[in-house]
Design a protein around this motif. Sequence first.
Motif, PDB file in Angstrom:
ATOM      1  N   THR A  94       0.819  -1.217   0.000  1.00 41.03           N
ATOM      2  CA  THR A  94       0.000   0.000   0.000  1.00 41.03           C
ATOM      3  C   THR A  94       0.849   1.262   0.000  1.00 41.03           C
ATOM      4  O   THR A  94       0.391   2.318  -0.434  1.00 41.03           O
ATOM      5  N   LYS A 119      -5.710   4.627 -14.840  1.00 39.18           N
ATOM      6  CA  LYS A 119      -6.690   4.862 -13.777  1.00 39.18           C
ATOM      7  C   LYS A 119      -6.369   4.046 -12.517  1.00 39.18           C
ATOM      8  O   LYS A 119      -6.648   4.477 -11.399  1.00 39.18           O
ATOM      9  N   PHE A 120      -5.791   2.865 -12.710  1.00 36.43           N
ATOM     10  CA  PHE A 120      -5.451   2.020 -11.562  1.00 36.43           C
ATOM     11  C   PHE A 120      -4.588   2.784 -10.556  1.00 36.43           C
ATOM     12  O   PHE A 120      -4.792   2.685  -9.340  1.00 36.43           O
ATOM     13  N   TYR A 121      -3.616   3.545 -11.059  1.00 41.94           N
ATOM     14  CA  TYR A 121      -2.677   4.241 -10.177  1.00 41.94           C
ATOM     15  C   TYR A 121      -3.264   5.504  -9.561  1.00 41.94           C
ATOM     16  O   TYR A 121      -2.643   6.109  -8.675  1.00 41.94           O
ATOM     17  N   HIS A 122      -4.440   5.905 -10.016  1.00 38.71           N
ATOM     18  CA  HIS A 122      -5.062   7.101  -9.456  1.00 38.71           C
ATOM     19  C   HIS A 122      -5.539   6.875  -8.022  1.00 38.71           C
ATOM     20  O   HIS A 122      -5.846   7.829  -7.310  1.00 38.71           O
ATOM     21  N   ASP A 123      -5.606   5.618  -7.603  1.00 39.90           N
ATOM     22  CA  ASP A 123      -5.981   5.321  -6.216  1.00 39.90           C
ATOM     23  C   ASP A 123      -4.832   5.602  -5.249  1.00 39.90           C
ATOM     24  O   ASP A 123      -5.021   5.606  -4.037  1.00 39.90           O
ATOM     25  N   TYR A 124      -3.648   5.825  -5.803  1.00 38.75           N
ATOM     26  CA  TYR A 124      -2.463   6.085  -4.983  1.00 38.75           C
ATOM     27  C   TYR A 124      -2.101   7.570  -5.037  1.00 38.75           C
ATOM     28  O   TYR A 124      -2.150   8.180  -6.107  1.00 38.75           O
ATOM     29  N   THR A 125      -1.750   8.129  -3.892  1.00 37.29           N
ATOM     30  CA  THR A 125      -1.211   9.485  -3.877  1.00 37.29           C
ATOM     31  C   THR A 125       0.256   9.395  -4.251  1.00 37.29           C
ATOM     32  O   THR A 125       1.047   8.737  -3.565  1.00 37.29           O
ATOM     33  N   THR A 154      -4.810   4.929   3.631  1.00 29.11           N
ATOM     34  CA  THR A 154      -4.328   5.561   2.405  1.00 29.11           C
ATOM     35  C   THR A 154      -3.397   4.630   1.640  1.00 29.11           C
ATOM     36  O   THR A 154      -2.954   3.610   2.147  1.00 29.11           O
ATOM     37  N   LYS A 155      -3.096   5.031   0.389  1.00 26.41           N
ATOM     38  CA  LYS A 155      -2.124   4.317  -0.439  1.00 26.41           C
ATOM     39  C   LYS A 155      -1.240   5.353  -1.123  1.00 26.41           C
ATOM     40  O   LYS A 155      -1.754   6.334  -1.688  1.00 26.41           O
TER      41      LYS A 155
END
Length: 292
Positions: A94, A119-125, A154-155
């Motif tokens: 994470t 889009k997958f990486y948009h879940d990560y800051t 968070t991620k």
Amino acid sequence: MSRGTVFTDHSNLYLSGTPFRAIASGEFNEFDLNEFFRAEGIGKDARFKYENEVQKWLDLIRGSFLETTVDNLKMGARKPPFPYSDARLLNVLTHTLWFLPSVASCYAMRNLMAQRQNKFYHDYTVVVAAGNAAGIGVAALEPVLKAMDDPLKTKTITLSCGKLTTGVTVRPWTGIFMLRNSSSPETYFQAAFRVQSPWTLKNPDGQSPNEELILKEECYVFDFAPDRALRQIADYACRLDVNEANPEKKVEEFISFLPVLAYDGSSMKRIDAAGILDMSMSGTTATLLARR
């Protein structure tokens, strides 16, 4: 705390008919990470020289690279785990540190991951800890900790080309991606050990007030230049015990704490001490050489 190291051999992975190695070959015909992740520009203008290939690499590590689909179907449950596709690794990774070649490549990676197709990486800051804007010394740490906030909720992905790789502790980091060349074992393992820091919390349900809950039981080093990385391990391990003359025993003891898993394009296997020494000297293990 256990720690696993995953190496990916790009000589067996093909992108649009062209092997990674052919795209970015360095001295002695070895895969050159600095060349593969070469970028120009700063901030929003930074772009990779091989942007299409880096995009495919981003697809690869989350298991969506199309040219591996047939192999995945054939192998079924035996297919090797990719960092951002395997449920076990997704649950662990994470918060990660990506060690890149330059300030430009850090910004280029941030810009590429921000594009619509990722889009997958948009879940990560995504935090860029590189360049003057990131601050000097421990000042670069504050934006990382701020992005993590409550790390259990968070991620994050931290992009660095040198900052925060020595002298700091970021307990939620559980993985580091080695995406640059490094000729010094000390530099390599100083960076790798950033993810080994224990992460515990006081257990609110524990009977003892001092009982701690272990949040990080394992951490990972992902390296995409196996020949270089295995030489680092062999060199570093052989320096640790001056009283032991047998290099194989030195490496064997070291990898009991740091298991090495090698992905050869179709399967993931653990490499023993003899295999590491073989590969560090000749670029392949006796088993892989016989199979080829």
